[in-house]
Design an enzyme around this catalytic site. Structure first.
Site, PDB file in Angstrom:
ATOM      1  N   ASP A   1      51.446  18.086  45.742  1.00 24.12           N
ATOM      2  CA  ASP A   1      51.732  17.085  46.756  1.00 24.12           C
ATOM      3  C   ASP A   1      50.944  15.823  46.380  1.00 24.12           C
ATOM      4  O   ASP A   1      50.004  15.882  45.583  1.00 24.12           O
ATOM      5  CB  ASP A   1      51.293  17.625  48.123  1.00 24.12           C
ATOM      6  CG  ASP A   1      51.376  16.579  49.213  1.00 24.12           C
ATOM      7  OD1 ASP A   1      52.471  16.014  49.397  1.00 24.12           O
ATOM      8  OD2 ASP A   1      50.341  16.312  49.849  1.00 24.12           O
TER       9      ASP A   1
ATOM     10  N   ASP B   1      50.261  12.413  48.818  1.00 27.21           N
ATOM     11  CA  ASP B   1      49.430  11.874  49.896  1.00 27.21           C
ATOM     12  C   ASP B   1      48.558  12.968  50.506  1.00 27.21           C
ATOM     13  O   ASP B   1      49.061  13.985  50.981  1.00 27.21           O
ATOM     14  CB  ASP B   1      50.305  11.243  50.983  1.00 27.21           C
ATOM     15  CG  ASP B   1      50.987   9.975  50.513  1.00 27.21           C
ATOM     16  OD1 ASP B   1      50.344   8.924  50.528  1.00 27.21           O
ATOM     17  OD2 ASP B   1      52.168  10.062  50.110  1.00 27.21           O
TER      18      ASP B   1
ATOM     19  N   ASN C   1      57.084  14.333  50.103  1.00 26.55           N
ATOM     20  CA  ASN C   1      58.040  14.170  51.196  1.00 26.55           C
ATOM     21  C   ASN C   1      58.195  12.717  51.617  1.00 26.55           C
ATOM     22  O   ASN C   1      59.037  12.408  52.455  1.00 26.55           O
ATOM     23  CB  ASN C   1      57.585  14.982  52.425  1.00 26.55           C
ATOM     24  CG  ASN C   1      58.227  16.353  52.479  1.00 26.55           C
ATOM     25  OD1 ASN C   1      58.989  16.739  51.593  1.00 26.55           O
ATOM     26  ND2 ASN C   1      57.923  17.104  53.525  1.00 26.55           N
TER      27      ASN C   1
END
Length: 256
Positions: free
Chosen positions: A7, A9, A41
């Protein structure tokens, strides 16, 4: 050989600042022969901008190993739409551009929409909300780019796509079931296609239990929660999809 799905952030960086040790950890994995993919995302940036940002932070990345919810959403809609069907988008320019690049036709008019795409929109207005609602009343199906409640930034968090999802679910009385981003298996499959590894050979490294870790568990990957973003150690207790490991930060990923 292992695959690592990161991921961004809250995991690799916060705002414009890299998590301490992130660049060193990723470069160590690459030097020892592991494969790396970045999975976000966040639908308000382009893959090109992600690559530029990662490179500036000392982390090697190319568009081929950066996957975001906008791209997966575009692929999903392209597969489901008939040639004449159109999408009404509540979202910002980057996700609109991604949709157009995939050949998805967009419309402003509620009565012409086959789908309504809900995404993070920092210029959300009542007029936009009403157009989405009217499209639903005309029979359009609702889809969301990602389910995140907030996005972690330096000093706190910002409202994300879930704010719009909540508004539309309250308006329509229906749950939005089609979500392209994490924790969906659409995102997991996109990452595995790039890594060319089985799910069991991959680690998902992220800061959110409800998206990153849940996706990993449901896809059959191993999961490492980092404590530099949204989820905390105390949240793991009683979680239906707990991580395999809890790390203080991504700097410890070389120990996996």
């Amino acid at each position: 050989m292992k695959g690592f799905i990161f991921d961004l952030d809250g995991t690799i960086y916060l705002g414009e600042r890299a998590i301490p040790g992130a660049a060193e950890a990723v470069n160590t994995l690459l030097r020892r022969g592991d494969r790396v993919v970045f999975l976000s995302n966040k639908p308000i940036a382009t893959r090109r901008s992600y690559v530029q940002k990662l490179n500036q932070l000392g982390i090697p990345a190319e568009e081929s190993n950066v996957i975001h919810a906008s791209m997966v959403t575009a692929r999903l809609l392209k597969e489901r739409l008939k040639p004449h069907e159109q999408v009404l988008v509540i979202g910002e320019r980057p996700i609109r551009e991604e949709l157009r690049e995939h050949g998805v036709k967009l419309t402003y008019w509620p009565d012409q929409a086959r789908y309504v795409l809900l995404s993070w929109d920092r210029d959300l207005t009542y007029e936009k909300l009403n157009r989405a609602y009217q499209a639903w009343r005309h029979g359009a199906e609702l889809i969301a780019s990602n389910p995140d409640r907030t996005c972690p930034v330096e000093g706190g968090e910002l409202p994300d796509t879930a704010a719009l999802i909540g508004a539309m679910e309250a308006l329509t009385g229906e749950r939005i079931r089609l979500v392209a981003g994490k924790p969906s298996l659409f995102m997991a499959q996109a990452a595995l296609e790039v890594l060319k590894l089985s799910a069991a050979d991959c680690w998902m490294v992220g800061d959110r239990l409800e998206t990153d870790i849940r996706m990993a568990v449901e896809a059959g990957m191993r999961a490492a929660l980092v404590l530099t973003g949204v989820s905390t150690r105390s949240m793991v207790e009683g979680c239906s999809h707990p991580p395999d490991r809890i790390l203080d930060s991504v700097a410890q990923v070389v120990e996996l």
